[in-house]
Design a protein around this motif. Sequence first.
Motif, mmCIF file in Angstrom:
data_model
loop_
_atom_site.group_PDB
_atom_site.id
_atom_site.type_symbol
_atom_site.label_atom_id
_atom_site.label_comp_id
_atom_site.label_asym_id
_atom_site.label_seq_id
_atom_site.Cartn_x
_atom_site.Cartn_y
_atom_site.Cartn_z
ATOM 1 N N VAL A 61 11.115 20.371 -10.723
ATOM 2 C CA VAL A 61 10.704 21.451 -11.609
ATOM 3 C C VAL A 61 9.181 21.434 -11.696
ATOM 4 N N MET A 62 8.559 22.555 -11.318
ATOM 5 C CA MET A 62 7.096 22.672 -11.330
ATOM 6 C C MET A 62 6.719 24.138 -11.258
ATOM 7 N N ASP A 63 5.429 24.429 -11.423
ATOM 8 C CA ASP A 63 4.994 25.814 -11.262
ATOM 9 C C ASP A 63 4.585 26.043 -9.803
ATOM 10 N N GLY A 69 0.126 23.176 -3.920
ATOM 11 C CA GLY A 69 -0.767 22.037 -3.729
ATOM 12 C C GLY A 69 -0.082 20.867 -3.055
ATOM 13 N N ILE A 70 1.149 20.585 -3.457
ATOM 14 C CA ILE A 70 1.899 19.479 -2.856
ATOM 15 C C ILE A 70 2.207 19.779 -1.393
ATOM 16 N N GLN A 79 1.104 11.871 -8.243
ATOM 17 C CA GLN A 79 0.115 12.156 -9.285
ATOM 18 C C GLN A 79 0.557 13.358 -10.125
ATOM 19 N N ALA A 80 1.140 14.365 -9.468
ATOM 20 C CA ALA A 80 1.640 15.530 -10.209
ATOM 21 C C ALA A 80 2.755 15.099 -11.165
ATOM 22 N N PHE A 81 3.608 14.194 -10.697
ATOM 23 C CA PHE A 81 4.689 13.681 -11.538
ATOM 24 C C PHE A 81 4.125 12.903 -12.727
ATOM 25 N N MET A 82 3.204 11.997 -12.453
ATOM 26 C CA MET A 82 2.619 11.174 -13.516
ATOM 27 C C MET A 82 1.806 12.019 -14.497
ATOM 28 N N GLY A 83 1.236 13.114 -14.006
ATOM 29 C CA GLY A 83 0.439 13.996 -14.857
ATOM 30 C C GLY A 83 1.255 15.043 -15.594
ATOM 31 N N GLY A 84 2.574 15.017 -15.419
ATOM 32 C CA GLY A 84 3.433 15.953 -16.129
ATOM 33 C C GLY A 84 3.538 17.334 -15.508
ATOM 34 N N SER A 99 8.735 13.400 1.444
ATOM 35 C CA SER A 99 7.560 13.214 2.307
ATOM 36 C C SER A 99 7.967 12.791 3.719
ATOM 37 N N GLU A 100 9.098 12.097 3.856
ATOM 38 C CA GLU A 100 9.610 11.754 5.193
ATOM 39 C C GLU A 100 10.216 12.969 5.873
#
Length: 104
Positions: A61-63, A69-70, A79-84, A99-100
Motif C-alpha cells: 500500500v503506497m501512493d 520512485g521504487i 526506506q519507504a517502508f521505514m518512513g511510513g 527486488s529479485e
Amino acid sequence: MMSTADTVKSMQARFNADAAKGLDLIFGFDITDAEKYALIVKDGTCELQQGENPDANVTLVMDSETLAGIVSGETDGMQAFMGGKLRTEGDMMLAMKLSELFPA
C-alpha cells in the motif's frame, strides 16, 4: 511522469523469469491515489491484473509517487517502508522477493 498503469507495466517488463521458477504468488498493489493492481507470478510467468485480487499473498500500500520512485530505483523500498510511505498487508517477507523478481 508515467501513469500508474505504465509504472506497473514497466515492472512486468523487467520480470526475471528465472527467479520465479516454482513460485505461485500474487503481489497486490493498492495505490492509494490511483488504481489497484496485482502481479500474478506463477512458475516463471508474470501476469498483470487490474483491480484488487482477494487472493494476494502480500499487498503493498503506497501512493503513486512512492511506487514510481521504487520502480525507477530513486527510492529504496526499505526506506519507504521505514518512513511510513509504504506498508504491507499479508506476508511481509514476500515483499522482499520483489527486488529479485523485478530487478531495477
